[in-house]
Design an enzyme around this catalytic site. Structure first.
Site, mmCIF file in Angstrom:
data_model
loop_
_atom_site.group_PDB
_atom_site.id
_atom_site.type_symbol
_atom_site.label_atom_id
_atom_site.label_comp_id
_atom_site.label_asym_id
_atom_site.label_seq_id
_atom_site.Cartn_x
_atom_site.Cartn_y
_atom_site.Cartn_z
ATOM 1 N N ASP A 159 0.722 -1.215 -0.118
ATOM 2 C CA ASP A 159 0.023 0.151 -0.072
ATOM 3 C C ASP A 159 0.907 1.300 0.033
ATOM 4 O OD1 ASP A 159 -2.303 1.491 0.040
ATOM 5 O OD2 ASP A 159 -2.920 0.666 2.237
ATOM 6 N N THR A 212 -9.779 -7.384 -5.943
ATOM 7 C CA THR A 212 -9.951 -6.280 -5.190
ATOM 8 C C THR A 212 -8.744 -5.607 -4.753
ATOM 9 O OG1 THR A 212 -9.914 -7.759 -3.066
ATOM 10 C CG2 THR A 212 -12.159 -7.118 -4.177
ATOM 11 N N ASP A 260 -9.214 -5.918 4.527
ATOM 12 C CA ASP A 260 -9.834 -7.364 4.807
ATOM 13 C C ASP A 260 -11.274 -7.303 5.079
ATOM 14 O OD1 ASP A 260 -7.030 -7.912 4.755
ATOM 15 O OD2 ASP A 260 -6.911 -7.783 6.847
ATOM 16 N N GLN A 274 -4.876 0.655 -5.073
ATOM 17 C CA GLN A 274 -4.134 1.457 -6.386
ATOM 18 C C GLN A 274 -2.882 0.787 -6.490
ATOM 19 O OE1 GLN A 274 -4.539 5.633 -5.861
ATOM 20 N NE2 GLN A 274 -3.223 6.185 -7.559
ATOM 21 N N THR A 331 -9.418 -2.844 7.470
ATOM 22 C CA THR A 331 -10.441 -2.289 6.688
ATOM 23 C C THR A 331 -10.392 -2.897 5.230
ATOM 24 O OG1 THR A 331 -8.780 -0.566 6.448
ATOM 25 C CG2 THR A 331 -10.641 -0.114 7.845
HETATM 26 P P1 ADP Z 1 -6.726 -1.191 0.671
HETATM 27 O O1 ADP Z 1 -5.372 -0.575 0.824
HETATM 28 O O2 ADP Z 1 -6.649 -2.819 0.606
HETATM 29 O O3 ADP Z 1 -7.900 -0.708 -0.568
HETATM 30 P P2 ADP Z 1 -8.045 0.118 2.816
HETATM 31 O O4 ADP Z 1 -7.767 -0.336 4.327
HETATM 32 O O5 ADP Z 1 -6.925 1.383 2.655
HETATM 33 O O6 ADP Z 1 -7.476 -1.251 1.920
HETATM 34 O O7 ADP Z 1 -9.334 0.714 2.173
HETATM 35 C C1 ADP Z 1 -10.345 -0.267 1.954
HETATM 36 C C2 ADP Z 1 -11.648 0.628 2.313
HETATM 37 O O8 ADP Z 1 -11.724 0.911 3.553
HETATM 38 C C3 ADP Z 1 -11.543 1.721 1.567
HETATM 39 O O9 ADP Z 1 -12.297 1.511 0.220
HETATM 40 C C4 ADP Z 1 -12.504 2.804 2.593
HETATM 41 O O10 ADP Z 1 -13.918 2.547 2.077
HETATM 42 C C5 ADP Z 1 -12.426 2.045 3.605
HETATM 43 N N1 ADP Z 1 -11.601 3.143 4.668
HETATM 44 C C6 ADP Z 1 -10.124 2.636 4.901
HETATM 45 N N2 ADP Z 1 -9.531 3.674 5.737
HETATM 46 C C7 ADP Z 1 -10.560 4.466 5.863
HETATM 47 C C8 ADP Z 1 -10.759 5.951 6.574
HETATM 48 N N3 ADP Z 1 -9.874 6.386 7.261
HETATM 49 N N4 ADP Z 1 -11.925 6.639 6.315
HETATM 50 C C9 ADP Z 1 -12.955 6.239 5.638
HETATM 51 N N5 ADP Z 1 -12.727 4.886 5.005
HETATM 52 C C10 ADP Z 1 -11.642 4.152 5.023
HETATM 53 MG MG MG Z 2 -4.944 0.886 1.728
HETATM 54 MG MG MG Z 3 -6.414 -4.533 0.096
#
Ligand code: ADP
Ligand code: MG
Ligand code: MG
Length: 306
Positions: free
Chosen positions: A117, A143, A229, A146, A227
């Site tokens: 990430d 899934t 997961d 970026q 989040t």
């Molecule tokens: P990944 O990097 O695998 O996409 P993340 O945990 O960065 O996983 O994000 C997954 C989802 O979690 C995002 O699509 C968002 O909906 C939610 N999310 C993560 N962090 C936040 C945050 N600080 N505020 C709101 N939503 C969040």
């Molecule tokens: Mg992330």
């Molecule tokens: Mg992920």
């Protein structure tokens, strides 16, 4: 039951990441859930220290053989994979997907290709190639975030147009459905105030559902783990309920996830006001969020792109 899901992810004794984020929501949604622990750690690695063991490819293979010898590989409708830390285990997963499809050709494989990430890898670099060559072609729903989408396609994502091109490239590699779970396309701020999810499917959708869509969520100014997961598990749960409506299913998954995060942030604030500042206070409040997981209120609506 809704289905039978095999889920291969990390396990922590205390707290919520990996399978600890996936098993409970999937069970609530009516799945029989069979977890395999790709690691078993005392707690997630954001704490000061952790103890535990990493599963090897051979150990996974041995579990698969035990299941197969008892005829237990037959009933799976879904496979979910998340963090896998070694090349040998990832290759074993590729063999397992093919084997599961000999028992159920319609097996849905939701693959969260956990590589890293924000420009940083958290698995050995060789896993990128194995995901590209052996895993991505088998996935039903992929899934990536970026950074992972960039690694898997070799493309740079700086705009929504780039992100859609990356989705198209991933479709060509195999998966009929792709959800880019977190895009940061706002270059004006060092940390933008929103997170964008972008979805794309090459499958025909039900009436009035587009094949490509965007959901934008406000960034909650707090620190969460697990989040990603939880996001993958909820996408599995809601797409199973709405098989030809990826955008609508993503809207429900995001609503559930944001509901859990709002509840977690509120609980964090209460803990902090009481002087508790340890990392443990930041864990997701998953078991307190049954209502959000099952009957979420949609706050961020899907925008169709075609
Ligand atoms: P990944 O990097 O695998 O996409 P993340 O945990 O960065 O996983 O994000 C997954 C989802 O979690 C995002 O699509 C968002 O909906 C939610 N999310 C993560 N962090 C936040 C945050 N600080 N505020 C709101 N939503 C969040
Ligand atoms: Mg992330
Ligand atoms: Mg992920």
């Amino acid at each position: 039951s809704t289905g039978r899901a095999l889920t291969i992810q990390s396990h922590v004794v205390s707290g919520y990441v990996g399978n600890k984020c996936a098993v409970f929501p999937l069970q609530l949604h009516g799945f029989d859930v069979d977890p395999i622990l790709s690691v078993q750690f005392s707690n997630h690695t954001g704490y000061g220290c952790w103890k535990g063991e990493v599963m090897t490819g051979e150990q996974l293979q041995s579990l698969v053989e035990g299941l197969e010898q008892n005829g237990l590989l037959e009933g799976y409708t879904h496979l979910l994979t998340g963090y896998i830390g070694s090349a040998s285990m990832l290759r074993t997963v590729a063999r397992l997907v093919r084997k599961l499809r000999t028992y159920n050709p319609n097996l849905v494989y939701v693959c969260d290709p956990v590589l890293g990430d924000n420009g940083r890898l958290y698995v050995p670099a060789e896993l990128t190639t194995i995901y590209r060559e052996e895993i991505v072609p088998l996935a039903t729903l992929l899934t990536p975030n970026q950074f992972e989408a960039e690694l898997l396609t070799g493309m740079t994502i700086g705009s929504e147009e780039d992100a859609l091109a990356a989705c198209a490239s991933l479709h060509q590699a195999g998966p009929p459905s792709v959800v880019l779970t977190s895009l940061d396309l706002d270059h004006s701020a060092s940390s933008s105030s929103t997170i964008t999810l972008l979805g794309s499917t090459s499958q025909p959708q039900a009436e009035r559902c587009g094949q490509r869509f965007r959901i934008v969520v406000p960034r909650i100014p707090s620190y969460f783990t697990g989040t990603g997961d939880l996001c993958a598990a909820l996408l599995l749960a809601w797409t199973a309920k709405m098989p030809d409506k990826l955008g609508r299913a993503a809207e429900m998954a995001v609503a559930s996830l944001q509901g859990v995060l709002r509840r977690t942030a509120a609980a964090q604030a209460v803990a902090e006001a009481a002087g508790k500042t340890g990392i443990g206070c930041r864990e997701l409040r998953l078991v307190n969020s049954v209502d959000e997981l099952l009957h979420p209120k949609i706050t961020e609506e899907v925008t169709w792109l075609d």
